[in-house]
Design an enzyme around this catalytic site. Structure first.
Site, PDB file in Angstrom:
ATOM      1  N   LYS A   1       3.550   9.113   8.940  1.00 12.16           N
ATOM      2  CA  LYS A   1       3.260   8.520  10.252  1.00 12.16           C
ATOM      3  C   LYS A   1       4.174   9.068  11.358  1.00 12.16           C
ATOM      4  O   LYS A   1       3.957  10.180  11.795  1.00 12.16           O
ATOM      5  CB  LYS A   1       3.255   6.999  10.131  1.00 12.16           C
ATOM      6  CG  LYS A   1       2.145   6.548   9.136  1.00 12.16           C
ATOM      7  CD  LYS A   1       1.764   5.103   9.171  1.00 12.16           C
ATOM      8  CE  LYS A   1       0.478   4.864   8.406  1.00 12.16           C
ATOM      9  NZ  LYS A   1       0.598   4.320   7.065  1.00 12.16           N
TER      10      LYS A   1
ATOM     11  N   ASP B   1       9.287   3.116   0.152  1.00 12.36           N
ATOM     12  CA  ASP B   1       8.204   3.673   0.959  1.00 12.36           C
ATOM     13  C   ASP B   1       8.434   3.295   2.420  1.00 12.36           C
ATOM     14  O   ASP B   1       8.216   2.152   2.824  1.00 12.36           O
ATOM     15  CB  ASP B   1       6.865   3.139   0.439  1.00 12.36           C
ATOM     16  CG  ASP B   1       5.674   3.754   1.169  1.00 12.36           C
ATOM     17  OD1 ASP B   1       5.875   4.329   2.265  1.00 12.36           O
ATOM     18  OD2 ASP B   1       4.548   3.659   0.647  1.00 12.36           O
TER      19      ASP B   1
ATOM     20  N   TYR C   1       0.854  -1.188   0.000  1.00 13.34           N
ATOM     21  CA  TYR C   1       0.000   0.000   0.000  1.00 13.34           C
ATOM     22  C   TYR C   1       0.886   1.233   0.000  1.00 13.34           C
ATOM     23  O   TYR C   1       1.849   1.305   0.773  1.00 13.34           O
ATOM     24  CB  TYR C   1      -0.895   0.004   1.243  1.00 13.34           C
ATOM     25  CG  TYR C   1      -1.815   1.196   1.336  1.00 13.34           C
ATOM     26  CD1 TYR C   1      -2.841   1.384   0.412  1.00 13.34           C
ATOM     27  CD2 TYR C   1      -1.665   2.138   2.355  1.00 13.34           C
ATOM     28  CE1 TYR C   1      -3.695   2.473   0.508  1.00 13.34           C
ATOM     29  CE2 TYR C   1      -2.526   3.222   2.454  1.00 13.34           C
ATOM     30  CZ  TYR C   1      -3.534   3.392   1.521  1.00 13.34           C
ATOM     31  OH  TYR C   1      -4.378   4.472   1.620  1.00 13.34           O
TER      32      TYR C   1
HETATM   33  C1  PLP Z   1       0.024   4.723   5.704  1.00 16.89           C
HETATM   34  C2  PLP Z   1       0.844   4.456   4.495  1.00 16.89           C
HETATM   35  C3  PLP Z   1       0.807   5.305   3.370  1.00 16.89           C
HETATM   36  C4  PLP Z   1      -0.186   6.419   3.234  1.00 16.89           C
HETATM   37  O1  PLP Z   1      -0.018   7.422   4.164  1.00 16.89           O
HETATM   38  P1  PLP Z   1      -1.259   8.411   4.479  1.00 16.89           P
HETATM   39  O2  PLP Z   1      -0.676   9.436   5.393  1.00 16.89           O
HETATM   40  O3  PLP Z   1      -2.321   7.553   5.098  1.00 16.89           O
HETATM   41  O4  PLP Z   1      -1.697   8.975   3.175  1.00 16.89           O
HETATM   42  C5  PLP Z   1       1.693   5.059   2.347  1.00 16.89           C
HETATM   43  N1  PLP Z   1       2.576   4.049   2.399  1.00 16.89           N
HETATM   44  C6  PLP Z   1       2.626   3.202   3.450  1.00 16.89           C
HETATM   45  C7  PLP Z   1       3.636   2.116   3.474  1.00 16.89           C
HETATM   46  C8  PLP Z   1       1.767   3.380   4.529  1.00 16.89           C
HETATM   47  O5  PLP Z   1       1.799   2.507   5.547  1.00 16.89           O
END
Ligand code: PLP
Length: 442
Positions: free
Chosen positions: A277, A239, A144
């Site tokens: 986060k 990511d 994701y």
């Molecule tokens: C939570 C998450 C996102 C998206 O971040 P948001 O602040 O919710 O838009 C993208 N990549 C990863 C790996 C995530 O866990």
């Protein structure tokens, strides 16, 4: 447990918010029942609107790494708010937060602050396409990266929870330049690059996938990604929105891939990294970062447009900075030890109850798959007993432990979790594991 007031809020919420929530997984869709409405949090504990208390193993999906309402964060944020919430102009604190990132992560030379992880990845994709003048991005099934159209294909997290293969409203055109391959699958990647390597701008990967449950990279897989992308002139976008500053002081990369830490033969360096986060300390702040040569393509240094009214917001940047300042080696040692203890308890409880399960970990992140065999791909993750997880989840909740309401999400501990919280989890887990088992036989 009496949750009447939560029920009332949930009923009102459904009249105003689609599905009664502001983000899908919160809706309890995959575990059933009514979401809990919370009133306050302190340290490792949450209090709902009926006054029930829970040990929190969600931590707002990661940001609350120091626990809720940490006194230093509250004080710094209150001070920042009193000096205005936003200027739409440069501030010192965004520079300090950027410097903190550069100090921690050798792979980072420049940072652009944004307001969500989605935006950070969206910007990384645009940058990669601009830098390479190529259209295609390669992602992994079950990873994701936020809800940008181009990557909302086999996307894990809420999309996995709800069993949606894709999303209506995303056009074929929007995903035409997205290629999805199974995670941990070198042959599939080789094949994709052999076929269209000269059209591929970037490979995107979660540093350790944790949105299909926790599925760590097999040894050497990420170094292979680096070699393959380099060979074909594509970028590697890491990511770290979930793992960054959670699994170590310099994120997943700093702990498991920095050549100066793991050695030149095993290490590798990404081109771009997305953060979110933890970096916002519970406020809307995220970042795209990486090599100066690529990052300086961003306007106004370069021609790649990207902007945000609230980008680098001083309140959010203050929360992030103070949070990171408390994320020292002692905190990470505590998180690792606490996660070992939590997952030890859970593992033991399922063993005892005779429920087939796998605990998988990525540093202090972890999750439980209710199946007998290890999980290395999204297809594996999807093949588990989600009904048994739902029973386990509700039994834990009723015993005062708040877990992510989905079998496809990681669990999060904080600096505030200690012996008392472990005792609550240890008392709840055997009962919950038996609840999972009971329905399995029935
Ligand atoms: C939570 C998450 C996102 C998206 O971040 P948001 O602040 O919710 O838009 C993208 N990549 C990863 C790996 C995530 O866990």
């Amino acid at each position: 447990m009496d949750r009447r007031t939560s029920q009332e809020w949930a009923d009102r919420a459904r009249q105003v918010l689609p599905g009664g929530v502001s983000s899908p997984v919160r809706g309890f869709g995959s575990v059933g029942g009514t979401p809990v409405t919370f009133r306050s949090g302190s340290g490792a504990w949450l209090t709902d609107v009926d006054g029930n208390r829970y040990v929190d193993l969600v931590g707002s999906w990661g940001p609350m790494i120091l626990g809720h309402a940490h006194p230093a964060v509250v004080a710094a944020v209150s001070d920042a708010v009193a000096r205005s919430s936003s200027f739409g102009a440069p501030t010192g604190v965004e520079v300090e937060l950027g410097e903190e990132l550069l100090r921690r992560v050798r792979a980072v030379e420049r940072v652009r602050f944004v307001s969500s992880g989605t935006e950070a990845v969206m910007t990384a994709v645009r940058l990669a396409r601009a830098a390479t003048e190529r259209p295609v991005v390669v992602k992994f099934a079950g990873c994701y990266h936020g809800h940008l159209d181009a990557l909302l294909v086999q996307a894990g997290s809420g999309v996995a929870t709800l069993g949606l293969p894709n999303s209506p409203g995303v056009t074929e055109g929007a995903v035409a330049d997205t290629v999805v391959v199974p995670y941990n699958d070198r042959q599939a990647l080789e094949a994709v690059f052999a076929e269209q390597g000269d059209r591929i701008a970037a490979v995107l990967t979660e540093a350790a996938p944790a949105n299909m449950g926790v599925v760590p990279p097999e040894p050497g897989f990420e170094r292979f990604l680096r070699e393959l992308t380099t060979r074909y002139g594509a970028l590697l976008v890491l990511d770290e929105v979930m793992t960054g500053f959670r699994v170590g002081p310099a994120g997943w990369w700093g702990r498991f891939a920095d050549p100066e830490v793991v050695g030149a033969a095993a290490g590798w360096v990404p081109d771009l990294v997305a953060y979110g986060k933890v970096i916002g300390g519970g406020y809307p702040l995220a970042a795209v970062a990486g090599r100066a040569a690529v990052m300086d393509l961003l306007a106004p240094a370069g021609a790649v447009y990207q902007a945000g009214t609230l980008s680098g917001n001083p309140v959010a940047a203050t929360a992030g900075l103070v949070t990171l300042q408390h994320c020292d080696d002692a905190l990470y040692a505590h998180l690792d030890a606490t996660a070992d203890a939590v997952f030890g308890i859970i593992d033991g409880a399922f063993d005892e109850a005779g429920v087939p399960h796998r605990v998988q970990r990525a540093g202090s992140l972890g999750s439980v798959f209710l199946r007998a065999d290890p999980v290395r791909t999204f297809a594996d993750a999807s093949d588990q007993d989600t009904d048994a997880f739902a029973r386990f989840f509700h039994a834990m909740l009723d015993a005062g432990v708040s877990l992510p309401p989905s079998a496809f999400e990681a669990w999060f501990v904080s600096g505030a979790h200690g012996e008392r919280e472990l005792e609550v989890i240890a008392a709840a887990a055997p009962v919950a594991a038996r609840a999972a088992e009971a329905g399995r036989l029935g």
